[in-house]
Design an enzyme around this catalytic site. Sequence first.
Site, PDB file in Angstrom:
ATOM      1  N   TYR A   1      11.921 -14.878  -0.646  1.00 57.47           N
ATOM      2  CA  TYR A   1      12.082 -13.601  -1.791  1.00 57.47           C
ATOM      3  C   TYR A   1      12.444 -12.868  -0.227  1.00 57.47           C
ATOM      4  O   TYR A   1      13.826 -12.214  -0.663  1.00 57.47           O
ATOM      5  CB  TYR A   1      10.955 -13.521  -2.351  1.00 57.47           C
ATOM      6  CG  TYR A   1      10.648 -11.980  -3.066  1.00 57.47           C
ATOM      7  CD1 TYR A   1      11.364 -11.451  -4.146  1.00 57.47           C
ATOM      8  CD2 TYR A   1      10.311 -10.926  -2.370  1.00 57.47           C
ATOM      9  CE1 TYR A   1      11.473 -10.067  -5.225  1.00 57.47           C
ATOM     10  CE2 TYR A   1       9.777  -9.718  -2.865  1.00 57.47           C
ATOM     11  CZ  TYR A   1      11.124  -9.765  -4.535  1.00 57.47           C
ATOM     12  OH  TYR A   1      10.692  -7.834  -4.731  1.00 57.47           O
TER      13      TYR A   1
ATOM     14  N   THR B   1      12.106 -12.328  -8.890  1.00 63.58           N
ATOM     15  CA  THR B   1      10.516 -11.840  -8.088  1.00 63.58           C
ATOM     16  C   THR B   1       9.405 -12.179  -7.996  1.00 63.58           C
ATOM     17  O   THR B   1       8.236 -12.113  -8.138  1.00 63.58           O
ATOM     18  CB  THR B   1      10.531 -10.772  -8.978  1.00 63.58           C
ATOM     19  OG1 THR B   1      10.076 -10.681 -10.488  1.00 63.58           O
ATOM     20  CG2 THR B   1      11.097  -8.936  -8.798  1.00 63.58           C
TER      21      THR B   1
ATOM     22  N   GLN C   1       9.783  -4.892 -15.222  1.00 65.13           N
ATOM     23  CA  GLN C   1       8.867  -3.047 -14.604  1.00 65.13           C
ATOM     24  C   GLN C   1       9.524  -2.070 -14.731  1.00 65.13           C
ATOM     25  O   GLN C   1       8.995  -0.858 -15.083  1.00 65.13           O
ATOM     26  CB  GLN C   1       7.739  -3.355 -13.679  1.00 65.13           C
ATOM     27  CG  GLN C   1       6.763  -4.729 -13.993  1.00 65.13           C
ATOM     28  CD  GLN C   1       5.877  -4.634 -13.462  1.00 65.13           C
ATOM     29  OE1 GLN C   1       4.666  -4.565 -12.956  1.00 65.13           O
ATOM     30  NE2 GLN C   1       6.057  -5.093 -11.409  1.00 65.13           N
ATOM     31  N   VAL C   2      10.282  -2.241 -13.475  1.00 62.18           N
ATOM     32  CA  VAL C   2      11.233  -0.452 -12.925  1.00 62.18           C
ATOM     33  C   VAL C   2      12.632  -0.706 -14.016  1.00 62.18           C
ATOM     34  O   VAL C   2      12.411   0.794 -15.109  1.00 62.18           O
ATOM     35  CB  VAL C   2      11.798  -1.091 -11.934  1.00 62.18           C
ATOM     36  CG1 VAL C   2      12.628   0.527 -11.525  1.00 62.18           C
ATOM     37  CG2 VAL C   2      10.871  -0.924 -10.562  1.00 62.18           C
TER      38      VAL C   2
ATOM     39  N   ASP D   1       9.416  -3.892   0.514  1.00 57.74           N
ATOM     40  CA  ASP D   1       8.623  -3.825   2.199  1.00 57.74           C
ATOM     41  C   ASP D   1       8.752  -5.543   2.349  1.00 57.74           C
ATOM     42  O   ASP D   1       8.201  -5.521   3.406  1.00 57.74           O
ATOM     43  CB  ASP D   1       6.878  -3.834   1.541  1.00 57.74           C
ATOM     44  CG  ASP D   1       6.645  -4.091   0.161  1.00 57.74           C
ATOM     45  OD1 ASP D   1       7.197  -4.395  -0.685  1.00 57.74           O
ATOM     46  OD2 ASP D   1       4.983  -4.782   0.868  1.00 57.74           O
TER      47      ASP D   1
ATOM     48  N   TRP E   1       4.264  -3.312  -4.238  1.00 53.91           N
ATOM     49  CA  TRP E   1       3.361  -3.013  -5.005  1.00 53.91           C
ATOM     50  C   TRP E   1       3.436  -2.631  -6.457  1.00 53.91           C
ATOM     51  O   TRP E   1       2.853  -1.429  -6.826  1.00 53.91           O
ATOM     52  CB  TRP E   1       1.828  -2.985  -3.778  1.00 53.91           C
ATOM     53  CG  TRP E   1       1.572  -3.863  -2.666  1.00 53.91           C
ATOM     54  CD1 TRP E   1       2.641  -4.710  -2.507  1.00 53.91           C
ATOM     55  CD2 TRP E   1       0.442  -3.461  -2.359  1.00 53.91           C
ATOM     56  NE1 TRP E   1       1.972  -4.568  -1.186  1.00 53.91           N
ATOM     57  CE2 TRP E   1       0.503  -4.320  -1.170  1.00 53.91           C
ATOM     58  CE3 TRP E   1      -1.091  -3.275  -2.572  1.00 53.91           C
ATOM     59  CZ2 TRP E   1      -0.623  -4.197  -0.182  1.00 53.91           C
ATOM     60  CZ3 TRP E   1      -2.318  -3.218  -1.738  1.00 53.91           C
ATOM     61  CH2 TRP E   1      -1.873  -4.068  -0.559  1.00 53.91           C
TER      62      TRP E   1
ATOM     63  N   TYR F   1      17.104  -1.685  -6.018  1.00 50.00           N
ATOM     64  CA  TYR F   1      16.563  -1.809  -5.181  1.00 50.00           C
ATOM     65  C   TYR F   1      15.829  -2.642  -4.363  1.00 50.00           C
ATOM     66  O   TYR F   1      16.253  -3.745  -4.765  1.00 50.00           O
ATOM     67  CB  TYR F   1      15.125  -1.241  -6.613  1.00 50.00           C
ATOM     68  CG  TYR F   1      15.416  -0.782  -7.423  1.00 50.00           C
ATOM     69  CD1 TYR F   1      14.988   1.044  -7.706  1.00 50.00           C
ATOM     70  CD2 TYR F   1      16.345  -0.669  -8.830  1.00 50.00           C
ATOM     71  CE1 TYR F   1      15.185   1.431  -7.968  1.00 50.00           C
ATOM     72  CE2 TYR F   1      16.152   0.149  -9.385  1.00 50.00           C
ATOM     73  CZ  TYR F   1      15.890   1.502  -9.296  1.00 50.00           C
ATOM     74  OH  TYR F   1      15.783   2.724 -10.090  1.00 50.00           O
TER      75      TYR F   1
END
Length: 303
Positions: free
Chosen positions: A133, A70, A20-21, A110, A158, A107
């Site tokens: 994780y 992930t 995604q990133v 949280d 998120w 990256y």
Amino acid sequence: MLASALGDGMKVLLFGPDGQVGRALRAALPAISDVVVAGRDRADFATPGALAAIVAAERPDVVINAAAYTAVDKAETEPELASRVNAEAPAELAEAATEIGARFVHYSTDYVFDGTKPAPYEEADATAPLSVYGRTKRDGERGVEQAGGNYLVFRTSWVHAPGGNNFIAKMLKLAAERDELRVIDDQIGAPTSASLIAEVTVEALGASALPSGVYHLTASGETTWNGYARFAIGEAMRRGLVMRATPEHVLPVPTSAFPTPARRPLNSRLSTGKLQAALGIEMPDWRQGVLATLEATIGERVG
Ligand SMILES: NC(=O)c1ccc[n+]([C@@H]2O[C@H](COP(=O)([O-])OP(=O)(O)OC[C@H]3O[C@@H](n4cnc5c(N)ncnc54)[C@H](OP(=O)(O)O)[C@@H]3O)[C@@H](O)[C@H]2O)c1
């Protein structure tokens, strides 16, 4: 403006270009740099040891790592693989970047926190991951820091992006099929778009004086997964999608209603004051990014 601040011909070596990133970075980075990508075919993080050679061969000005293991629940049964990908490989890349004087961007999450703090987490708060994780990502942060170079670690939360099986697409599908949904309402956080993460990364690369360190990078505001689902479904209906389950049919349930192998923090809120002050920017409200991903997702379904 950014390009001139950075000087022409800045070269970025991007690992993890297809997540995604990574995809958002591929869209945002060409405005300021020449981008060379090293995807899984060239750089398999499961076998660290070969990654430093890629950095040494490419000699970029900046190395960005957007690759990560992930699969939060699966990590509980694959701790060694998760550790190689999330901790050993980033440390190797950071050391290789330090070796050639390149900046390293990484990256994190949280999930390095246990979520018991009754307020948003600051960068300096003690980490206490609840899951494999989270622990491997925390170890990755430490490895990057210990490499001793010029680095930026952005902790985010998120993450959503168009394409694939994101939370928004999942909620729209379920709401179209079912009369009611049960969605967790006791985890709080800020949905953050991959494109916001990429844009702020570009901004940060333009700010040469930004000191090395960990920075929290999320959208502003907060919600629960339940509030997030209700917002997405309501906005989809406003855009003409027909739903069986309307926002009123999204029932609140506690995390305990959906037992998962990995424990997740109840409080995922990250304070972004440090990054906002350093860059002189204001993070947009989480709804703004969700609307952009929602509209792209609706477009994908129609198109
Ligand atoms: N997603 C979230 O909600 C979230 C929240 C907080 C922080 N973060 C952090 O944000 C960063 C970006 O996450 P994301 O949402 O973009 O993740 P993502 O969409 O899952 O992308 C991760 C990328 O890493 C690649 N990858 C996995 N294992 C690999 C390996 N062994 N070798 C090479 N590449 C490998 C994946 O490749 P394949 O596609 O081939 O598997 C994928 O392209 C990560 O550091 C993540 O920890 C994410």
